[in-house]
Design an enzyme around this catalytic site. Structure first.
Site, PDB file in Angstrom:
ATOM      1  N   VAL A  34      34.221  36.162  43.051  1.00  0.00           N
ATOM      2  CA  VAL A  34      34.020  37.133  44.120  1.00  0.00           C
ATOM      3  C   VAL A  34      33.490  36.374  45.338  1.00  0.00           C
ATOM      4  O   VAL A  34      32.510  35.637  45.239  1.00  0.00           O
ATOM      5  CB  VAL A  34      33.049  38.259  43.706  1.00  0.00           C
ATOM      6  CG1 VAL A  34      32.905  39.276  44.835  1.00  0.00           C
ATOM      7  CG2 VAL A  34      33.523  38.945  42.426  1.00  0.00           C
ATOM      8  N   GLY A  37      29.828  35.419  43.678  1.00  0.00           N
ATOM      9  CA  GLY A  37      29.691  35.789  42.275  1.00  0.00           C
ATOM     10  C   GLY A  37      30.868  35.322  41.450  1.00  0.00           C
ATOM     11  O   GLY A  37      31.918  34.949  41.986  1.00  0.00           O
ATOM     12  N   ARG A  38      30.676  35.344  40.146  1.00  0.00           N
ATOM     13  CA  ARG A  38      31.734  34.920  39.231  1.00  0.00           C
ATOM     14  C   ARG A  38      31.706  35.834  38.017  1.00  0.00           C
ATOM     15  O   ARG A  38      30.653  36.109  37.464  1.00  0.00           O
ATOM     16  CB  ARG A  38      31.505  33.476  38.818  1.00  0.00           C
ATOM     17  CG  ARG A  38      32.483  32.996  37.768  1.00  0.00           C
ATOM     18  CD  ARG A  38      32.501  31.499  37.643  1.00  0.00           C
ATOM     19  NE  ARG A  38      33.258  31.006  38.793  1.00  0.00           N
ATOM     20  CZ  ARG A  38      33.116  29.803  39.300  1.00  0.00           C
ATOM     21  NH1 ARG A  38      32.247  28.967  38.799  1.00  0.00           N
ATOM     22  NH2 ARG A  38      33.838  29.418  40.328  1.00  0.00           N
ATOM     23  N   GLY A  39      32.882  36.315  37.632  1.00  0.00           N
ATOM     24  CA  GLY A  39      33.008  37.165  36.463  1.00  0.00           C
ATOM     25  C   GLY A  39      33.842  36.495  35.396  1.00  0.00           C
ATOM     26  O   GLY A  39      34.143  35.305  35.475  1.00  0.00           O
ATOM     27  N   ASP A  97      31.120  49.474  30.910  1.00  0.00           N
ATOM     28  CA  ASP A  97      30.337  48.240  31.038  1.00  0.00           C
ATOM     29  C   ASP A  97      29.130  48.492  31.941  1.00  0.00           C
ATOM     30  O   ASP A  97      28.841  47.721  32.854  1.00  0.00           O
ATOM     31  CB  ASP A  97      31.189  47.095  31.582  1.00  0.00           C
ATOM     32  CG  ASP A  97      30.566  45.722  31.307  1.00  0.00           C
ATOM     33  OD1 ASP A  97      29.707  45.618  30.385  1.00  0.00           O
ATOM     34  OD2 ASP A  97      30.931  44.760  31.999  1.00  0.00           O
ATOM     35  N   MET A 126      36.961  37.137  34.716  1.00  0.00           N
ATOM     36  CA  MET A 126      38.367  36.951  35.066  1.00  0.00           C
ATOM     37  C   MET A 126      38.584  36.626  36.545  1.00  0.00           C
ATOM     38  O   MET A 126      39.710  36.414  36.969  1.00  0.00           O
ATOM     39  CB  MET A 126      39.174  38.188  34.694  1.00  0.00           C
ATOM     40  CG  MET A 126      38.821  39.439  35.430  1.00  0.00           C
ATOM     41  SD  MET A 126      39.863  40.801  34.881  1.00  0.00           S
ATOM     42  CE  MET A 126      39.498  41.994  36.151  1.00  0.00           C
ATOM     43  N   LYS A 159      37.472  40.013  45.452  1.00  0.00           N
ATOM     44  CA  LYS A 159      37.573  39.573  44.062  1.00  0.00           C
ATOM     45  C   LYS A 159      38.936  38.908  43.881  1.00  0.00           C
ATOM     46  O   LYS A 159      39.974  39.525  44.124  1.00  0.00           O
ATOM     47  CB  LYS A 159      37.453  40.807  43.161  1.00  0.00           C
ATOM     48  CG  LYS A 159      37.351  40.530  41.697  1.00  0.00           C
ATOM     49  CD  LYS A 159      37.321  41.849  40.920  1.00  0.00           C
ATOM     50  CE  LYS A 159      36.010  42.062  40.264  1.00  0.00           C
ATOM     51  NZ  LYS A 159      36.042  43.204  39.331  1.00  0.00           N
TER      52      LYS A 159
END
Length: 191
Positions: free
Chosen positions: A29, A22-24, A142, A26, A44
């Site tokens: 992951v 995954g990618r957020g 969030d 900031m 993360k």
């Protein structure tokens, strides 16, 4: 920036990094495997260009503080904090059952909706988790389908994740005055 393909076989704390999951905003992951126990974790890793951004570093610290306060079966577990090449890293519970966002999309493709029974199955533990968090002085800020994951394909295994925007009582405010906090499509209208 993600870890390069040459770096994917690195070790962060006791975890050998396996693959990007995954990618957020900031961090990336990765799925990591504990080198002694074989237990998977979601690791993360802060983007390198943000490693010296004090706002982002404080956000990571608040996420750790929030998660350390919380002990609930429907809140993801924090296994540890680490550093890799000057970047902050968190090892979190690995949740293999997908996101609520993915389950909702599958339901729309199947027959257009999720049954009330299915909604209550995941909603009850998440509502209880939020109640516990609020009582402990942690406001998620969030809450959205992408931040509700499942331990398995079973909707009863719902888990609240991503406390990166959480407001923790007795901590300084995360956002700047007048700043937007959260995902616009999911924040309350008054914000």
């Amino acid at each position: 920036m993600a870890l390069s393909s040459q770096e994917l076989d690195v070790q962060i704390g006791p975890y050998r990094i396996a693959n990007l999951i995954g990618r957020g905003s900031m961090s990336d992951v990765f799925r990591g495997i504990h080198t002694l126990t074989g237990q998977p974790a979601a690791v993360k890793v802060m983007f390198p260009h943000l490693a010296h951004n004090l706002d982002v570093v404080h956000r990571f610290e608040r996420e750790v503080e929030a998660m350390q306060r919380l002990d609930h079966p429907a809140i993801s577990r924090l296994f540890g904090t680490y550093e890799h090449d000057g970047r902050r890293c968190l090892a979190l519970e690995f949740l293999a059952g997908g996101t609520l966002e993915e389950h909702l999309k599958a339901a729309r493709e199947d027959d257009g909706r999720m049954s009330v029974g299915h909604v209550l199955t995941w909603l009850a533990p998440i509502a209880d988790a939020l109640d516990v968090a609020h009582k402990m002085g942690v406001i998620h800020r969030d809450l959205k389908p992408a931040n509700i994951l499942f331990r398995s394909g079973d909707l009863a295994s719902a888990v609240l994740t991503d406390f990166g925007l959480a407001q923790v009582s007795d901590s300084s405010r995360l956002s700047h005055y007048g700043g937007l906090v959260g995902t616009p499509a999911y924040i309350s209208p008054e914000q």
